[in-house]
Write an enzyme that holds these catalytic residues in place. Structure first.
Site, PDB file in Angstrom:
ATOM      1  N   CYS A 112       0.882  -1.173   0.050  1.00 37.57           N
ATOM      2  CA  CYS A 112      -0.075  -0.243   0.172  1.00 37.57           C
ATOM      3  C   CYS A 112       0.475   1.534   0.097  1.00 37.57           C
ATOM      4  O   CYS A 112       0.241   2.561   0.345  1.00 37.57           O
ATOM      5  CB  CYS A 112      -0.943   0.288   1.420  1.00 37.57           C
ATOM      6  SG  CYS A 112      -2.237  -1.211   1.396  1.00 37.57           S
ATOM      7  N   HIS A 235      -3.278   7.079   2.876  1.00 43.97           N
ATOM      8  CA  HIS A 235      -3.637   5.995   2.065  1.00 43.97           C
ATOM      9  C   HIS A 235      -5.232   5.526   2.758  1.00 43.97           C
ATOM     10  O   HIS A 235      -5.202   5.562   4.350  1.00 43.97           O
ATOM     11  CB  HIS A 235      -3.180   4.268   2.589  1.00 43.97           C
ATOM     12  CG  HIS A 235      -3.248   3.096   2.475  1.00 43.97           C
ATOM     13  ND1 HIS A 235      -3.969   3.088   1.395  1.00 43.97           N
ATOM     14  CD2 HIS A 235      -2.602   2.133   3.440  1.00 43.97           C
ATOM     15  CE1 HIS A 235      -4.016   1.514   1.298  1.00 43.97           C
ATOM     16  NE2 HIS A 235      -3.414   1.330   2.865  1.00 43.97           N
ATOM     17  N   ASN A 265      -9.819   0.176   0.820  1.00 41.27           N
ATOM     18  CA  ASN A 265      -8.764  -0.137   0.528  1.00 41.27           C
ATOM     19  C   ASN A 265      -8.475  -0.644  -0.736  1.00 41.27           C
ATOM     20  O   ASN A 265      -8.649  -2.093  -1.081  1.00 41.27           O
ATOM     21  CB  ASN A 265      -8.373  -1.110   1.564  1.00 41.27           C
ATOM     22  CG  ASN A 265      -6.583  -1.424   1.094  1.00 41.27           C
ATOM     23  OD1 ASN A 265      -6.081  -0.905   0.500  1.00 41.27           O
ATOM     24  ND2 ASN A 265      -6.020  -1.598   2.744  1.00 41.27           N
TER      25      ASN A 265
END
Length: 310
Positions: A112, A235, A265
């Site tokens: 990520c 993020h 996500n």
């Protein structure tokens, strides 16, 4: 020379997987997902759509936005943990599909935090004068490595892509500072074999501490104060982690870009997708100071402070 973003693009799959749909698949509820993650729905790519396809759609939009041609791209860096195949790289597939015949390509695997890693890699090549235009893409098809029977992870992830063109920008603009970090001792808390596995408690503790600390570090490295920050784009992993970062910078809620409610996500794609959304709705303007910060499996983390504009 200062490296900065001169064009942005994104690809958002059409198919929506809502919390109400997940209630029929695993033992969970809309209320549980919303209160613990902030996610309301996520996008899932069709089976025929691969990571390289999503990367191409986002890249084409970024190239158009930058006002350059594919032939003017010197380097392609794709951040992904879900390549179509172990090799060739998504970057090489992207070079062919875009017609970027003068570009070299490579993939970056930092989960990520991958898009931040890609930006920092591109920055080095531009500021040394080696390359002029660098395409950085975060693209993920996490639906193909999600165990849809695991209630702990099935509610979290979605698919999508975001892309940026890095090039020379005017004095005082572009990437002002950065920080990258890795801690392999935490690898056991977030990893993939056939599917994604996560020790949620440990990852949460790590992320809350590291995201806030790294955000502050890049602000200070840039010679700025918290008051100078116009927007935080974290993020999009978990609303509670994101809020902890925002509070560390003492920013009001309206100064944090949030797309987790719509997209979930999306790993390396989440930061560029969120940045593109904030540009589309006019929140980010010329000379705004922005902090981008992410964390992921590895464990990895990274952040950049940048001043928007050419």
């Amino acid at each position: 020379m200062n490296a900065g973003i001169i064009g942005m693009g994104s690809y958002i799959p059409e198919k929506i997987l809502a919390n109400s749909d997940l209630e029929k698949m695993v033992d969970t509820s809309d209320e549980w997902i919303r209160t613990r993650t902030g996610i309301v729905e996520r996008r899932i790519a069709e089976e025929s759509v691969k990571t390289s396809h999503m990367a191409r759609y986002a890249a084409e939009e970024a190239i158009k936005d930058a006002g350059i041609s594919a032939e003017e791209i010197d380097l392609i860096v794709v951040a992904t943990v879900t390549p179509d195949n172990p090799f060739p790289s998504v970057a090489c597939q992207l070079q062919e599909s875009l017609g970027a015949k003068n570009a070299v390509g490579m993939d970056v695997s930092a989960a990520c935090a991958g898009f931040i890693y890609g930006l920092v890699v591109g920055k080095q090549f531009i500021e040394t004068g080696t390359y002029k235009n660098v395409l950085v893409v975060g693209a993920e098809k996490l639906s193909k490595i999600t165990d849809w029977k695991d209630r702990n992870t099935a509610v979290l992830f979605g698919d999508g892509a975001g892309a940026a063109i890095l090039s020379n920008v005017s004095e005082g603009r572009g990437i002002l500072s950065f920080e990258l970090g890795s801690d392999g001792t935490g690898a056991k808390h977030l990893y993939q074999d056939e599917f994604i596995h996560m020790n949620g408690r440990e990852v949460f503790k790590f992320a809350v501490r590291q995201m806030g600390e790294t955000s502050l570090n890049v602000v200070h490295k840039a010679g700025l104060t918290k008051e100078d920050v116009d927007f935080l784009i974290p993020h999009q992993a978990n609303i509670r982690i994101m809020e902890a970062s925002r509070e560390r910078l003492e920013l009001p809620k309206e100064k944090m870009v949030m797309t987790i409610d719509k997209f979930g996500n999306t790993s390396s794609a989440s930061i560029p997708m969120a940045l593109k959304e904030a540009l589309k709705d006019g929140r980010i303007k010329e000379d705004h100071t922005i902090v981008l910060v992410g964390f992921g499996g590895g464990l990895t983390w990274g952040a950049v402070a940048l001043r928007w504009g050419r």
